[in-house]
Enzyme design. Structure first.
Site, short mmCIF file in Angstrom:
data_model
loop_
_atom_site.label_atom_id
_atom_site.label_comp_id
_atom_site.label_asym_id
_atom_site.label_seq_id
_atom_site.Cartn_x
_atom_site.Cartn_y
_atom_site.Cartn_z
N ARG A 1 0.62 -1.85 0.05
CA ARG A 1 0.31 0.23 -0.11
C ARG A 1 0.90 1.23 0.01
O ARG A 1 2.42 1.35 0.62
CB ARG A 1 -1.03 0.29 1.31
CG ARG A 1 -1.20 -0.87 1.37
CD ARG A 1 -2.70 -1.25 2.77
NE ARG A 1 -3.48 -2.90 3.11
CZ ARG A 1 -3.27 -3.07 3.25
NH1 ARG A 1 -1.59 -3.47 3.72
NH2 ARG A 1 -3.83 -4.42 3.34
N LYS B 1 -2.27 -2.94 8.07
CA LYS B 1 -3.32 -2.32 9.21
C LYS B 1 -2.79 -3.18 9.95
O LYS B 1 -2.32 -4.52 10.36
CB LYS B 1 -3.35 -3.22 7.95
CG LYS B 1 -4.62 -2.30 7.21
CD LYS B 1 -6.05 -2.58 6.14
CE LYS B 1 -6.48 -1.46 5.07
NZ LYS B 1 -7.49 -1.16 4.31
N HIS C 1 -3.24 2.91 -5.83
CA HIS C 1 -3.08 1.23 -5.57
C HIS C 1 -3.38 -0.03 -6.75
O HIS C 1 -2.89 -1.09 -7.14
CB HIS C 1 -4.79 1.47 -5.35
CG HIS C 1 -5.17 0.63 -3.57
ND1 HIS C 1 -4.17 0.80 -2.55
CD2 HIS C 1 -6.06 -1.02 -3.64
CE1 HIS C 1 -4.87 0.12 -1.71
NE2 HIS C 1 -5.51 -1.10 -1.92
N ARG D 1 -0.68 -2.10 -6.62
CA ARG D 1 -1.13 -3.44 -5.74
C ARG D 1 -2.12 -4.08 -7.00
O ARG D 1 -1.49 -5.38 -6.38
CB ARG D 1 -1.72 -2.59 -4.92
CG ARG D 1 -2.14 -3.70 -3.50
CD ARG D 1 -2.63 -2.62 -2.38
NE ARG D 1 -3.17 -3.66 -1.18
CZ ARG D 1 -2.94 -4.02 -1.00
NH1 ARG D 1 -0.93 -4.95 -0.72
NH2 ARG D 1 -3.39 -5.46 0.51
N HIS E 1 -2.87 -9.67 3.53
CA HIS E 1 -4.66 -9.52 3.44
C HIS E 1 -5.67 -10.37 4.80
O HIS E 1 -4.13 -11.46 4.94
CB HIS E 1 -5.95 -10.40 2.42
CG HIS E 1 -6.26 -9.05 1.15
ND1 HIS E 1 -5.60 -10.28 0.17
CD2 HIS E 1 -5.45 -7.93 1.46
CE1 HIS E 1 -5.55 -8.21 -0.60
NE2 HIS E 1 -5.90 -7.46 -0.44
N TYR F 1 -8.91 -11.09 -7.56
CA TYR F 1 -7.82 -11.04 -8.18
C TYR F 1 -8.09 -12.06 -9.43
O TYR F 1 -7.56 -11.93 -10.54
CB TYR F 1 -6.87 -11.14 -7.68
CG TYR F 1 -6.38 -9.47 -7.29
CD1 TYR F 1 -6.31 -8.67 -7.59
CD2 TYR F 1 -6.32 -9.73 -5.33
CE1 TYR F 1 -6.58 -7.38 -6.64
CE2 TYR F 1 -6.35 -8.25 -5.44
CZ TYR F 1 -5.87 -7.31 -5.75
OH TYR F 1 -5.80 -6.25 -5.29
#
Length: 311
Positions: free
Chosen positions: A160, A184, A256, A259, A282, A291
């Site tokens: 990110r 995150k 993004h 990414r 993730h 994806y």
């Protein structure tokens, strides 16, 4: 002219709206939206002979939701997101009526909102990635070296933009070819870095960063702005946008995008989805699996264009 009849359901809705306005102090915009939603709900119920809140069933609420999606002579069909927002108002109404003891249960409680269509992430082709990175490195001085290293690292790691601009020099191990990213929830992950990104970062560290760090404000930050401070997300975004314009990719590229391209190209190359999940940071493989939908869609397009009996 006959007087307008006010039903018990009408009065219940007005009581709820008053409570929102006076006791909860919702904004004028929210109150207006809820008034509009409840008026349409009342019309729907009245058309089905329902005028008392005690008579409203789950089927009535579900029918109203279906009517929102299909539309009618006076209302166009609503998108899933708009219908879901209207359902929030209906749920709020019935929750209030149940809490106030006007009804014994909430008939909207178990009505599920419509699922919005999946928005597939937009990746760019490998040749477009190359054009973008090459465009970032055009020119003399430290900034093109920085921008090329920035884009190479974004594409090499699938990070990110916030993770990249938050990097310190010590987070990189260029000899091993790896970088430690803080994602995150402050969750760390180590991601490999390929030779192209390694060379670009080395060039930035040796030939570019010292010029911008001379002000003494740099600290440990890997990427610096022109004043020698840590590069911000906004400045990184601007660098990517400028490179996209030079590469004639305007309107297609955001931070993004690299990414998305990283994940899509890995899966196209045969990478396991759980490996890609770990690389992207993730929490769930479900997030990564979107994806795979991209690659399947691309296969369908190739099939449709290439197979003699596909059409």
């Amino acid at each position: 002219m006959s007087p307008v009849t006010t039903t018990s359901l009408d009065r219940a809705v007005r009581t709820w709206l008053t409570q929102l306005d006076v006791e909860r102090g919702v904004s004028a915009h929210t109150l207006s939206a809820y008034t509009r939603d409840s008026d349409r709900y009342l019309e729907h119920l009245a058309a089905h002979g329902v005028t008392d809140p005690l008579d409203v069933t789950e089927a009535h609420v579900a029918g109203f939701l279906a009517a929102l999606r299909t539309g009618d002579d006076t209302h166009p069909p609503l998108a899933a997101s708009s219908a879901a927002r209207t359902l929030v108002a209906v749920r709020g109404l019935h929750k209030f009526l149940a809490l106030e003891g006007i009804t014994q249960h909430n008939p909207a409680e178990d009505v599920a909102p419509p699922t919005p269509p999946s928005r597939l992430p937009k990746a760019i082709r490998l040749d477009e990635v190359t054009r973008l990175i090459d465009a970032a490195g055009v020119g003399d001085g430290p900034v093109p070296l920085r921008d090329r290293a920035l884009l190479e690292l974004l594409y090499a790691t699938g990070a990110r933009i916030s993770e990249i601009v938050g990097l310190d020099i010590d987070d990189l191990d260029l000899e091993v070819g790896a970088v430690r990213l803080l994602g995150k929830g402050n969750k760390e992950r180590v991601v490999p870095v390929g030779s192209y990104a390694t060379q670009a970062v080395q060039s930035w560290l040796v030939r570019g960063r010292p010029d911008l760090s001379s002000s003494g404000r740099a600290g440990p930050a890997l990427f610096l702005n022109r004043r020698g401070a840590r590069l911000s997300r906004q400045s990184a975004w601007a660098a990517i946008t400028a490179a996209a314009e030079r590469a004639d990719l305007s309107g297609h590229v955001s931070p993004h995008t690299l990414r998305h391209s990283f994940a899509t190209h890995l899966l196209e190359g045969g990478a396991d989805v759980r490996v890609v999940q770990e690389l992207l940071g993730h929490a769930s493989v479900t997030t990564t699996q979107i994806y795979t939908m991209v690659t399947v869609q691309q296969l369908r397009e190739v099939y449709a264009q290439s197979h003699p009996r596909a059409r």
